[in-house]
Design an enzyme around this catalytic site. Sequence first.
Site, PDB file in Angstrom:
ATOM      1  CG  ASP A 142      -1.855   1.191   1.244  1.00  0.00           C
ATOM      2  OD1 ASP A 142      -1.906   1.926   0.239  1.00  0.00           O
ATOM      3  OD2 ASP A 142      -2.526   1.403   2.270  1.00  0.00           O
TER       4      ASP A 142
HETATM    5  C1  LIG Z   1      -1.390   5.149   1.705  1.00  0.00           C
HETATM    6  S1  LIG Z   1       0.017   5.177   2.680  1.00  0.00           S
HETATM    7  C2  LIG Z   1      -0.026   3.609   3.460  1.00  0.00           C
HETATM    8  C3  LIG Z   1      -1.128   3.482   4.439  1.00  0.00           C
HETATM    9  C4  LIG Z   1      -0.978   2.299   5.367  1.00  0.00           C
HETATM   10  N1  LIG Z   1      -1.461   1.096   4.749  1.00  0.00           N
HETATM   11  C5  LIG Z   1      -1.734   2.541   6.654  1.00  0.00           C
HETATM   12  O1  LIG Z   1      -2.410   1.643   7.133  1.00  0.00           O
HETATM   13  O2  LIG Z   1      -1.636   3.633   7.208  1.00  0.00           O
HETATM   14  C6  LIG Z   1       1.314   4.979   1.528  1.00  0.00           C
HETATM   15  C7  LIG Z   1       2.686   5.023   2.172  1.00  0.00           C
HETATM   16  O3  LIG Z   1       3.664   4.476   1.289  1.00  0.00           O
HETATM   17  C8  LIG Z   1       4.824   5.288   1.303  1.00  0.00           C
HETATM   18  N2  LIG Z   1       5.520   5.033   0.024  1.00  0.00           N
HETATM   19  C9  LIG Z   1       5.261   5.571  -1.190  1.00  0.00           C
HETATM   20  N3  LIG Z   1       6.036   4.993  -2.130  1.00  0.00           N
HETATM   21  C10 LIG Z   1       6.794   4.077  -1.496  1.00  0.00           C
HETATM   22  C11 LIG Z   1       7.769   3.146  -1.937  1.00  0.00           C
HETATM   23  N4  LIG Z   1       8.097   3.031  -3.224  1.00  0.00           N
HETATM   24  N5  LIG Z   1       8.366   2.349  -1.014  1.00  0.00           N
HETATM   25  C12 LIG Z   1       8.026   2.444   0.297  1.00  0.00           C
HETATM   26  N6  LIG Z   1       7.105   3.311   0.770  1.00  0.00           N
HETATM   27  C13 LIG Z   1       6.482   4.100  -0.114  1.00  0.00           C
HETATM   28  C14 LIG Z   1       4.277   6.685   1.488  1.00  0.00           C
HETATM   29  O4  LIG Z   1       5.270   7.566   1.957  1.00  0.00           O
HETATM   30  C15 LIG Z   1       3.151   6.431   2.496  1.00  0.00           C
HETATM   31  O5  LIG Z   1       3.636   6.454   3.804  1.00  0.00           O
END
Ligand SMILES: C[S@@+](CC[C@H](N)C(=O)[O-])C[C@H]1O[C@@H](n2cnc3c(N)ncnc32)[C@H](O)[C@@H]1O
Length: 213
Positions: A133
């Site tokens: 996610d």
């Molecule tokens: C929608 S949030 C996740 C929500 C999480 N499932 C929750 O329960 O709160 C997406 C997260 O992924 C991170 N993110 C974005 N691209 C990423 C990547 N390529 N690798 C790791 N983290 C990433 C963002 O910074 C953000 O914190």
Amino acid sequence: MSEVARALSERGELVLRRRAGDGALELRVNGVFVMDDRETSSEELLALVALRGSPSRLLVGGLGLGYTVRTLLADDGVREVVVAEIEPELVQWMRDGLVPSVLDDPRVSVVVGDVRDAVGLEQPGSLDGILLDVDNGPDFLVYDENAAIYESSFLALCKEKLRADGVLTVWSSSESSALETAVRAVFGRCEVRPVPVELQGRDETYYVYQASS
Ligand SMILES: C[S@@+](CC[C@H](N)C(=O)[O-])C[C@H]1O[C@@H](n2cnc3c(N)ncnc32)[C@H](O)[C@@H]1O
């Protein structure tokens, strides 16, 4: 609206803010709504689906506000959760208590970086679950570089790192036939679970894609 924290990273601007009306904590990236702490059922479902296989060791990308990780940790059978989060400031905000923390649990380790690298570092067959996610899904990307996460070459890498019967779950804000096709091409099958949600008075549907190795 009151701002709780703001940070500039290589990828843009990250803002944590509290909404005036309902007091919800909201995360935005480059001005785009990512999530809040009011409607978290799909983030939790992403974990609940993975928990059905009684997993012990899982990898979650990314941390967000911690709801997926917290749902995994509520299961006593879970021994280890590796969390890959690309934004160091978000991890720090959680460590500083600006966001309720899931990082104090000794079963959690955080890799600050891209989930693709974190998965790449894992031994083949070492994970019972991989939960993705990291973005709004393949059709509404916050970060263009994340397109590869929904494509078959990365999904094949995930499959290699899962044990037999390990579970992959992927969150998406919209239904994506390309994602379903890619998951099916790699895992042989794909279940799509629509999750009806209410977002600040609007009815929406999010999606959880699921497959087993
Ligand atoms: C929608 S949030 C996740 C929500 C999480 N499932 C929750 O329960 O709160 C997406 C997260 O992924 C991170 N993110 C974005 N691209 C990423 C990547 N390529 N690798 C790791 N983290 C990433 C963002 O910074 C953000 O914190």
